[in-house]
Design a protein around this motif. Sequence first.
Motif, PDB file in Angstrom:
ATOM      1  N   TYR A  27       4.402  14.478  -8.337  1.00  0.00           N
ATOM      2  CA  TYR A  27       5.503  15.408  -8.213  1.00  0.00           C
ATOM      3  C   TYR A  27       6.894  15.057  -8.403  1.00  0.00           C
ATOM      4  O   TYR A  27       7.787  14.944  -7.471  1.00  0.00           O
ATOM      5  CB  TYR A  27       5.540  15.925  -6.646  1.00  0.00           C
ATOM      6  CG  TYR A  27       3.817  16.121  -6.069  1.00  0.00           C
ATOM      7  CD1 TYR A  27       3.526  17.344  -6.386  1.00  0.00           C
ATOM      8  CD2 TYR A  27       3.226  15.327  -5.672  1.00  0.00           C
ATOM      9  CE1 TYR A  27       2.337  18.023  -6.036  1.00  0.00           C
ATOM     10  CE2 TYR A  27       1.916  15.513  -5.139  1.00  0.00           C
ATOM     11  CZ  TYR A  27       1.564  16.994  -5.205  1.00  0.00           C
ATOM     12  OH  TYR A  27       0.289  17.220  -5.011  1.00  0.00           O
ATOM     13  N   LEU A  35       2.511   6.843  -7.029  1.00  0.00           N
ATOM     14  CA  LEU A  35       1.486   7.804  -7.081  1.00  0.00           C
ATOM     15  C   LEU A  35       2.146   9.057  -7.201  1.00  0.00           C
ATOM     16  O   LEU A  35       1.874   9.979  -7.855  1.00  0.00           O
ATOM     17  CB  LEU A  35       0.353   7.575  -6.345  1.00  0.00           C
ATOM     18  CG  LEU A  35      -0.954   8.418  -7.004  1.00  0.00           C
ATOM     19  CD1 LEU A  35      -1.619   7.683  -8.181  1.00  0.00           C
ATOM     20  CD2 LEU A  35      -1.903   8.621  -5.707  1.00  0.00           C
ATOM     21  N   TYR A  36       2.836   9.397  -5.957  1.00  0.00           N
ATOM     22  CA  TYR A  36       3.090  10.808  -5.521  1.00  0.00           C
ATOM     23  C   TYR A  36       4.372  11.004  -6.335  1.00  0.00           C
ATOM     24  O   TYR A  36       4.754  12.300  -6.580  1.00  0.00           O
ATOM     25  CB  TYR A  36       3.161  10.992  -4.189  1.00  0.00           C
ATOM     26  CG  TYR A  36       1.927  10.861  -3.560  1.00  0.00           C
ATOM     27  CD1 TYR A  36       0.925  11.912  -4.144  1.00  0.00           C
ATOM     28  CD2 TYR A  36       1.291  10.250  -2.475  1.00  0.00           C
ATOM     29  CE1 TYR A  36      -0.471  11.760  -3.645  1.00  0.00           C
ATOM     30  CE2 TYR A  36      -0.048  10.130  -1.989  1.00  0.00           C
ATOM     31  CZ  TYR A  36      -0.745  11.084  -2.499  1.00  0.00           C
ATOM     32  OH  TYR A  36      -1.958  11.201  -2.163  1.00  0.00           O
ATOM     33  N   THR A  78       2.395   1.506  -3.206  1.00  0.00           N
ATOM     34  CA  THR A  78       1.473   2.390  -4.482  1.00  0.00           C
ATOM     35  C   THR A  78       1.503   3.762  -4.001  1.00  0.00           C
ATOM     36  O   THR A  78       1.660   4.748  -5.055  1.00  0.00           O
ATOM     37  CB  THR A  78       0.198   1.521  -4.333  1.00  0.00           C
ATOM     38  OG1 THR A  78       0.510   0.380  -3.914  1.00  0.00           O
ATOM     39  CG2 THR A  78      -0.752   2.080  -5.069  1.00  0.00           C
ATOM     40  N   ALA A  79       1.405   4.392  -2.911  1.00  0.00           N
ATOM     41  CA  ALA A  79       1.333   5.658  -2.541  1.00  0.00           C
ATOM     42  C   ALA A  79       2.473   6.493  -2.857  1.00  0.00           C
ATOM     43  O   ALA A  79       2.454   7.508  -3.666  1.00  0.00           O
ATOM     44  CB  ALA A  79       1.238   5.968  -1.198  1.00  0.00           C
ATOM     45  N   GLY A 134       0.850  -1.229  -0.058  1.00  0.00           N
ATOM     46  CA  GLY A 134      -0.056   0.108   0.015  1.00  0.00           C
ATOM     47  C   GLY A 134       0.920   1.353  -0.033  1.00  0.00           C
ATOM     48  O   GLY A 134       0.712   2.245  -0.778  1.00  0.00           O
ATOM     49  N   LEU A 135       1.854   1.080   0.901  1.00  0.00           N
ATOM     50  CA  LEU A 135       2.853   2.358   0.755  1.00  0.00           C
ATOM     51  C   LEU A 135       3.520   2.655  -0.321  1.00  0.00           C
ATOM     52  O   LEU A 135       3.571   3.764  -0.902  1.00  0.00           O
ATOM     53  CB  LEU A 135       3.522   2.267   2.032  1.00  0.00           C
ATOM     54  CG  LEU A 135       2.831   2.429   3.386  1.00  0.00           C
ATOM     55  CD1 LEU A 135       4.040   2.036   4.690  1.00  0.00           C
ATOM     56  CD2 LEU A 135       2.395   3.812   3.598  1.00  0.00           C
TER      57      LEU A 135
END
Lengths: 546, 216
Positions: B56, B51-52, B47-48, B44-45
């Motif tokens: 950015y 994404l970020y 993936t985050a 999950g982390l």
Amino acid sequence: MSSAADAEPAVPAEDYLHAERGPWSWLTTHDHKRIGVMFLASLLLMFLLGGGYALALRMELLTPGETVMGRLAYNRAFTLHGVIMVWLFLIPSIPSSFGNFLLPLMVGARDVAFPRLNLASFYLYVLGAVMTLWAILQGGVDTGWTFYTPFSTATGTDVLPVLLGVFVVGFSTIFTGLNFIATVHTMRAPGMGWMRLPLFVWAIYGTAIIQVLATPVLGMVLVLVALERVAGVGFFDPARGGDPLLYQHLFWFYSHPAVYIMILPGMGVISEMVPAFSRKNPFSYRVLVWSTAGIAFVGFLTWGHHMFVSGQSTFGSGAFSILSMLVAIFTALKIFTWLSTMYRGSIWVNAPFTYVLGFIFLLFFGGMSGVAVAVTSTDIHWHDTYFVVAHFHFIMVGASLMAFLGALHYWFPKMFGRRYPESLGVGAAVLIIFGFIATFLPQFLLGNMGMPRRYADYPEHFQPLHVASTAGASLLGFGFVIVAVYLGWSLRHGAVAGRDPWGSRGYEWLSDSPPPEFNFHEPPTFPDRPHDYAEREDRPEVGHAL
Amino acid sequence: MPSDSTQRPVVTQALHFGAEAARQDAAHMGMWVFLASEVMLFTGLFTAYALYRLAYPEVFLHGREHMEVTLGTVNTYVLITSSVFVALGIAFIRRGREWGAGMWFAGAVLLGLTFLTIKGVEYAHHIRDGALPGAHYDFDGFAVPGANLYFTLYWVMTGVHAVHVAVGVSVLSVLVFRTFGGAFGVAYHTPLELGGMYWHLVDLIWLFLWPLLYLV
Ligand code: HEM
Ligand SMILES: [Cu+2]
């Protein structure tokens, strides 16, 4: 197996219910059967509570405007209804109770692989439930059972204990799944190959894999929401550069597979009962096994169908749409296999079998409506309306709950050594199925007319359908009361069941009913294939009439 | 256990019909499954992070300039060494050399504590700079949109990992005491192997975090 023989008590053990006495012996037990029974009792309690909220919701919707509660109260009631039903009842329901009780019996083991972990799993469940219920005493939560951000990080209600409660229950689920996987891999009786596992064991095994691989993702996302609430970390907050969609992706990555945590065990239950009450071998054992694996696998690839209107890419939506339909193919394979098993069988219609019929019909209906909402264009019309509410209740209640009730009746004699009044059972089952249809069929129509979900109020012209739905819910509730009364009565006063009252060839019936403390008096052998009814004539003691 | 006073023939353990070997298999199997679920926890982390990083790219390019690469790298070596120690400890116990095994495991515990200490020093520097997560972000040296998210990820990922290190250190410490207490030998050392597997996983996860946060 000399070590096992050494440990064997000299006199035959009493059944597991009486092997040790007193509440303390239950609370500290490592016996998977007792743990299963304790889970069953707690789950039924949660079901009662969630059902109470359901009736409150239906009361409020009986008339437009405020009927019995205000809007905030309504929001809290549907949230707690959903949270309790999904997280505290449906997800643990069949695996933790019947799975725990039956899996070792069915593979010929004395217990699950890690008995102490099993007990810990029960206490984690209790702890999580208590934390969640504590939130009710604090006034409740109004986020819905999905805890969507950014609302869940901003609302003034007490979301934190519920998030942590669900997190803790999640660990209970993970440990139960882990235990089952290790048990199936390493505790099977000598000679029991993979293709000889009972179908219920396969279903529980497939479920366990989802439990172990999906639940941690949920755990992490709940932690992140909790951190967002207490420390404002900003992952899901656009004002800090975060993205609320990330929450939806992570949440549904768990929660869509979670619907298979709810339904696969139910399918396993049905796969046990269909051959037993048709007196026929399963039409295809292999199809039932491989479709279980297929559902467990594809279930991980469909989460995006919950996000068709969230702004995800068109390509993404299309892909998720097609993948979702694959699930329907595997489900259809199962349905056809059950029907072919029944075809020209000598069918015995009793209470469990009535639930089987209810299950198959409602799964079919719910599944078809699932395909309908998996089509992106139609989902835009139905999204967040009562159509979706009806769809998932057909699957979660209509199918999973039917399977749960069927399992309760089918294995009641195994678990408690007594029978319940069969005619009452059939009557209550019919009442429940019709009550169910009366409750949720109107909701498809409501949704199609545009009634949004999660609203306490509605325009005048929706009222007739809402009244029908509430009337159905009362019938449904009444049906449950009847079941509770006669099953409770039968615990003490039911006729003694004997070893195999259904004439079933399931492995679990080879041991006594109720089973002795360590399941079998001597190491079991399983000479026949599972669900082998080919030689049923050999067993004249089993008739159809009661 | 009040039940022990009854007349019932007492069976102390729910032995399975199989032998002790089956139970050891089960223990290993259970640990593998648990590790798989731990990997999913971090997924999950990750993936985050992905994404970020896409959202950015500039921030992530410059973010690592505000990391103390030396400390991070030293920590990587510390963890790898500790993993080697654990592996040596297991090789020792398999040959029945209990004292040696205990020493290697004790060494791994010390290295685990070293890791946590160095991590603490790094955290202290970030706090001094005001590079705290989300709402509390207040770092003038790096004040572009999204910078707080980079540090949020850093704190959450390394924080969750540090919790795992702490749990691992406690588990290994108990194992050290039990080893010196003579609980394990050639015939029985499953808990040491399971503890070792857990420690390798904690190490492995750091081997992903380190390049993601400090290097690329
Ligand atoms: C036959 C295969 C299935 C398909 C194709 C399917 C498809 C869908 C789709 C597309 C949605 C989203 C609708 C929307 O958000 O507007 C949905 C919602 C839902 N489905 Fe299914 N589904 C299937 C089976 C199941 C099963 C087996 C369960 C549970 C046991 C289930 C439970 C739910 C739930 C809880 C929702 C509501 C989500 C929410 O809160 O918005 N579905 N389903
Ligand atoms: Cu879904």
